[in-house]
Scaffold this active site. Structure first.
Site, PDB file in Angstrom:
ATOM      1  N   HIS A  80       0.814  -1.222   0.000  1.00  5.86           N
ATOM      2  CA  HIS A  80       0.000   0.000   0.000  1.00  5.86           C
ATOM      3  C   HIS A  80       0.846   1.270   0.000  1.00  5.86           C
ATOM      4  O   HIS A  80       0.344   2.342  -0.295  1.00  5.86           O
ATOM      5  CB  HIS A  80      -0.983  -0.004   1.183  1.00  5.86           C
ATOM      6  CG  HIS A  80      -0.372   0.273   2.512  1.00  5.86           C
ATOM      7  ND1 HIS A  80      -0.060  -0.710   3.420  1.00  5.86           N
ATOM      8  CD2 HIS A  80      -0.032   1.440   3.114  1.00  5.86           C
ATOM      9  CE1 HIS A  80       0.434  -0.175   4.514  1.00  5.86           C
ATOM     10  NE2 HIS A  80       0.461   1.127   4.353  1.00  5.86           N
ATOM     11  N   ASP A 110       0.330  -7.627   1.433  1.00  2.00           N
ATOM     12  CA  ASP A 110       0.683  -6.215   1.600  1.00  2.00           C
ATOM     13  C   ASP A 110       2.193  -6.023   1.618  1.00  2.00           C
ATOM     14  O   ASP A 110       2.719  -5.243   2.393  1.00  2.00           O
ATOM     15  CB  ASP A 110       0.048  -5.619   2.858  1.00  2.00           C
ATOM     16  CG  ASP A 110       0.058  -4.092   2.823  1.00  2.00           C
ATOM     17  OD1 ASP A 110       0.173  -3.517   1.731  1.00  2.00           O
ATOM     18  OD2 ASP A 110      -0.037  -3.474   3.912  1.00  2.00           O
ATOM     19  N   GLY A 184       3.360   6.510   8.175  1.00  2.00           N
ATOM     20  CA  GLY A 184       4.726   6.701   7.679  1.00  2.00           C
ATOM     21  C   GLY A 184       5.658   5.597   8.129  1.00  2.00           C
ATOM     22  O   GLY A 184       6.694   5.361   7.517  1.00  2.00           O
ATOM     23  N   SER A 186       4.743   2.544   7.966  1.00  2.00           N
ATOM     24  CA  SER A 186       4.395   1.410   7.112  1.00  2.00           C
ATOM     25  C   SER A 186       5.547   1.063   6.180  1.00  2.00           C
ATOM     26  O   SER A 186       6.102   1.927   5.501  1.00  2.00           O
ATOM     27  CB  SER A 186       3.150   1.738   6.281  1.00  2.00           C
ATOM     28  OG  SER A 186       2.019   1.850   7.096  1.00  2.00           O
ATOM     29  N   GLY A 239      -9.405 -20.722   0.039  1.00  2.00           N
ATOM     30  CA  GLY A 239     -10.584 -20.031   0.546  1.00  2.00           C
ATOM     31  C   GLY A 239     -10.794 -20.255   2.028  1.00  2.00           C
ATOM     32  O   GLY A 239     -11.914 -20.439   2.486  1.00  2.00           O
ATOM     33  N   VAL A 240      -9.685 -20.245   2.790  1.00  2.00           N
ATOM     34  CA  VAL A 240      -9.779 -20.386   4.243  1.00  2.00           C
ATOM     35  C   VAL A 240      -8.896 -19.327   4.906  1.00  2.00           C
ATOM     36  O   VAL A 240      -7.980 -18.783   4.295  1.00  2.00           O
ATOM     37  CB  VAL A 240      -9.332 -21.783   4.731  1.00  2.00           C
ATOM     38  CG1 VAL A 240     -10.209 -22.870   4.153  1.00  2.00           C
ATOM     39  CG2 VAL A 240      -7.861 -22.033   4.403  1.00  2.00           C
TER      40      VAL A 240
END
Length: 339
Positions: A80, A110, A184, A186, A239-240
């Protein structure tokens, strides 16, 4: 003149003696000095390798932190932080500014890799986040609100958390810490007492105090080769969402298991591969594709190695039973569209 005033003039006022503060025991002084020495050592070792990143997002400019992990300018940060940018400006904490390019990004964890247009740079070493313990000392370094190379210290508050990242994706096995983080920070490193990176700081909960999160470095080590080679992570998904838990000793003895941990299923996405295979919440997965799954990291690593669309056996504990099912991993949706 009274005797009181004669004494007052001759000797001055007499006040009750103030209690003398107790000197801290020598052990406490040594402990404080040891704590300080650890933080100082970590800061001196890591601060040169921590950078500030700035990139364009349309007309706005985003900012965050990153940690160099090779001398030729490769650094790790949050997805991000660089989302929407192909080029970023990289500023070293000790001066110097370079242009960099985004090599690869993965919105699901991320995480992103950027390369600075420079060489012979200071860099950090990666540690082993699987060895972390709750209560362990950790240090965070970053550029909150543009204040470069800010150092904060705290402890590991919890392990195995599940966090919804800023990009909207659920990230498993996240580290919770009370080392103070601010906007900041991050993308900056969370570091252990050996000055090794054990996490990438990613989020805070506002307006709570002392509740901050980092992506474990072992997760980053698993996906780095694909980010460097493909610019994205090609992975299957079940999908868990889950977390690592100890296997009850009675079940381990009954089924003659050599491993001590498995992955407890916290939620199952409706219509996903795990749902189709009959996997339920609270199941404890102990193997996938005939390989042991002792942690979420194990499961993620296996899903990056397994071919998409090919059935694979999955073994789990459900109550007092051991079950085997076949699951067909799907490819994740295109992360570019989903980011």
């Amino acid at each position: 003149m009274s005797r009181f005033w004669e004494h007052f003039i001759a000797n001055g006022p007499e006040y009750p003696a103030e209690p003398v503060p107790n000197e801290p025991p020598p052990g406490e002084v040594e402990a404080l000095d040891a704590f300080s020495r650890v933080v100082i050592k970590v800061a001196e070792r890591l601060r040169p390798a921590v950078v500030n990143l700035r990139g364009k997002r349309g007309r706005a400019e985003g900012s965050g932190s990153g940690i160099l992990f090779t001398p030729d300018g490769f650094l790790l940060t949050n997805h991000h932080v660089v989302q929407g940018s192909e080029r970023v400006r990289i500023r070293l904490g000790e001066g110097g500014e370079f242009e960099g390019r985004v090599v690869g990004a993965d919105p699901w964890t991320d995480l992103a890799v950027v390369q600075a247009n420079a060489s012979a740079l200071p860099y950090a070493e990666f540690g082993d986040s699987a060895r972390l313990r709750v209560g362990q000392l950790v240090v965070a370094i970053g550029s909150p609100f543009g204040f470069d190379s800010t150092v904060t210290a705290g402890v590991v508050s919890a392990l195995g958390r599940t966090l919804r990242s800023i990009t909207g994706h659920l990230v498993d096995n996240v580290i919770q810490t009370d080392a103070a983080l601010n906007p900041g920070n991050s993308g900056g490193p969370l570091v252990d007492s050996n000055a090794q990176v054990i996490g990438i700081n990613t989020a805070i909960i506002q307006p709570a105090q002392g509740i901050c999160f980092a992506i474990p470095i072992n997760m980053a080590k698993h996906i780095l080769p694909q980010l460097l080679q493909h610019g994205r992570v090609v992975r299957g998904y079940l999908g868990v969402h889950g977390r690592g838990v100890p296997i009850p000793r009675a079940l381990a003895r009954r089924f003659e298991l050599t491993q001590t941990h498995g992955v407890e299923i916290l939620s199952v996405e409706s219509g996903g591969p795990a749902d189709d295979a009959g996997i339920l919440e609270n199941d404890i997965v102990i193997s996938l594709a005939e390989q042991p799954t002792t942690s979420i990291d194990d499961m993620h690593k296996l899903l990056m190695q397994m071919p998409v669309g090919v059935p694979a056996p999955i073994v789990m504990l459900r109550g007092e039973r051991q079950l085997e099912r076949w699951v067909v991993p799907n490819d994740y949706p295109d992360p570019v569209r989903q980011s």
